[in-house]
Design an enzyme around this catalytic site. Sequence first.
Site, mmCIF file in Angstrom:
data_model
loop_
_atom_site.group_PDB
_atom_site.id
_atom_site.type_symbol
_atom_site.label_atom_id
_atom_site.label_comp_id
_atom_site.label_asym_id
_atom_site.label_seq_id
_atom_site.Cartn_x
_atom_site.Cartn_y
_atom_site.Cartn_z
ATOM 1 N N SER A 192 0.831 -1.196 0.000
ATOM 2 C CA SER A 192 0.000 0.000 0.000
ATOM 3 C C SER A 192 0.870 1.253 0.000
ATOM 4 O O SER A 192 1.626 1.515 0.933
ATOM 5 C CB SER A 192 -0.911 0.004 1.231
ATOM 6 O OG SER A 192 -1.557 1.248 1.303
ATOM 7 N N HIS B 182 -1.139 -1.056 -4.376
ATOM 8 C CA HIS B 182 -2.424 -0.735 -3.763
ATOM 9 C C HIS B 182 -2.451 0.769 -3.501
ATOM 10 O O HIS B 182 -1.579 1.312 -2.817
ATOM 11 C CB HIS B 182 -2.609 -1.517 -2.460
ATOM 12 C CG HIS B 182 -3.957 -1.358 -1.835
ATOM 13 N ND1 HIS B 182 -5.076 -2.029 -2.280
ATOM 14 C CD2 HIS B 182 -4.379 -0.575 -0.812
ATOM 15 C CE1 HIS B 182 -6.121 -1.689 -1.544
ATOM 16 N NE2 HIS B 182 -5.728 -0.785 -0.652
ATOM 17 N N ASP C 273 -4.647 3.950 -2.129
ATOM 18 C CA ASP C 273 -5.778 4.308 -1.272
ATOM 19 C C ASP C 273 -6.223 5.745 -1.486
ATOM 20 O O ASP C 273 -5.451 6.676 -1.243
ATOM 21 C CB ASP C 273 -5.383 4.135 0.204
ATOM 22 C CG ASP C 273 -5.268 2.677 0.602
ATOM 23 O OD1 ASP C 273 -6.228 1.926 0.360
ATOM 24 O OD2 ASP C 273 -4.224 2.296 1.145
ATOM 25 N N MET D 200 -8.814 8.605 -0.254
ATOM 26 C CA MET D 200 -9.694 8.957 0.876
ATOM 27 C C MET D 200 -10.178 10.392 0.729
ATOM 28 O O MET D 200 -9.379 11.281 0.436
ATOM 29 C CB MET D 200 -8.917 8.840 2.186
ATOM 30 C CG MET D 200 -8.312 7.471 2.405
ATOM 31 S SD MET D 200 -7.329 7.469 3.911
ATOM 32 C CE MET D 200 -6.694 5.801 3.889
ATOM 33 N N HIS E 183 -8.236 1.655 -4.410
ATOM 34 C CA HIS E 183 -9.264 1.440 -3.379
ATOM 35 C C HIS E 183 -9.891 2.794 -3.054
ATOM 36 O O HIS E 183 -9.255 3.634 -2.416
ATOM 37 C CB HIS E 183 -8.561 0.813 -2.160
ATOM 38 C CG HIS E 183 -9.426 0.619 -0.963
ATOM 39 N ND1 HIS E 183 -8.914 0.354 0.288
ATOM 40 C CD2 HIS E 183 -10.778 0.646 -0.803
ATOM 41 C CE1 HIS E 183 -9.899 0.229 1.154
ATOM 42 N NE2 HIS E 183 -11.042 0.410 0.527
ATOM 43 N N MET F 176 -12.072 5.089 -1.017
ATOM 44 C CA MET F 176 -12.791 5.283 0.253
ATOM 45 C C MET F 176 -13.433 6.659 0.155
ATOM 46 O O MET F 176 -13.034 7.611 0.834
ATOM 47 C CB MET F 176 -11.801 5.184 1.421
ATOM 48 C CG MET F 176 -11.413 3.745 1.727
ATOM 49 S SD MET F 176 -9.864 3.610 2.630
ATOM 50 C CE MET F 176 -8.716 3.680 1.272
ATOM 51 N N MET G 290 -12.008 -5.276 4.500
ATOM 52 C CA MET G 290 -11.249 -4.458 5.443
ATOM 53 C C MET G 290 -11.089 -5.207 6.759
ATOM 54 O O MET G 290 -12.075 -5.666 7.346
ATOM 55 C CB MET G 290 -11.955 -3.125 5.699
ATOM 56 C CG MET G 290 -12.025 -2.175 4.502
ATOM 57 S SD MET G 290 -10.455 -1.853 3.681
ATOM 58 C CE MET G 290 -9.455 -1.242 5.029
ATOM 59 N N ASP H 250 -7.252 -6.204 3.550
ATOM 60 C CA ASP H 250 -6.645 -4.873 3.635
ATOM 61 C C ASP H 250 -6.638 -4.373 5.078
ATOM 62 O O ASP H 250 -7.689 -4.066 5.639
ATOM 63 C CB ASP H 250 -7.445 -3.916 2.743
ATOM 64 C CG ASP H 250 -6.748 -2.579 2.573
ATOM 65 O OD1 ASP H 250 -5.627 -2.419 3.084
ATOM 66 O OD2 ASP H 250 -7.348 -1.702 1.934
#
Length: 219
Positions: free
Chosen positions: A9, A34, A36, A38, A67, A69, A138, A176
Amino acid sequence: MSSPIIAPSVLSADFANLGRDVEMINSSNADWFHVDIMDGVFVPNISFGFPVTKAISKQAKKPLDVHLMIVQPERYIKDFKEAGADILSVHLEASTHLHRTIYAIKEAGMKAGVAINPHTPISLLKDIIKDADLVCMMSVNPGFGGQKFIEQTYTKCAELKEMILAASSSCLIEIDGGVNEVTAPKLLKAGADVLVAGNYVFASSNPLETIASLKSLNK
Ligand code: DX5
Ligand code: ZN
């Protein structure tokens, strides 16, 4: 016996030396990046967006597993494709019309993932499991790297594996949060296919070796 897919990540990378850390993943045994995203609304943190994702994708020699979020993730499907995403996961809790979103992701030319929070029961995936390419389960509350692994994940993982087999789905199980040398073998035993690892990789004294050790595990 086969080896798991390893997805370090980037959230735990050194952003002031992002190019160096992307090169490290390029030269490692890792399979995916990966990434992320957000928004400060779906999760209580803001990470980064399109310019950084694009910069990673320009230098990355492996697929980008993005991913999201964020609330209303369907608004940004094309933008993430353009930013270089190969796999795009949206949260079930953030998607009102999940099938529509999954199909839109596939139509845009990416693999489609469904991410679920630790409190979301596996049973809610029943009617989407044949359409999803991946479930991102998660094992911490999303928002931050380096959090404590939630032990209930093992049972949930086994339950999801059972559901996937019963539906003859080819959906992959990605875990994750809190993946390390203790949790990884147990997760693989429970049916996990993809291991995301942030803190475990980037806080280690030898990230290349840490990635190699995860990759050498059997599933
Ligand atoms: C958490 C993110 C994770 C995170 C995992 O909200 O979705 O991908 O980077 O970090 P570790 O492996 O440090 O728990
Ligand atoms: Zn993630």
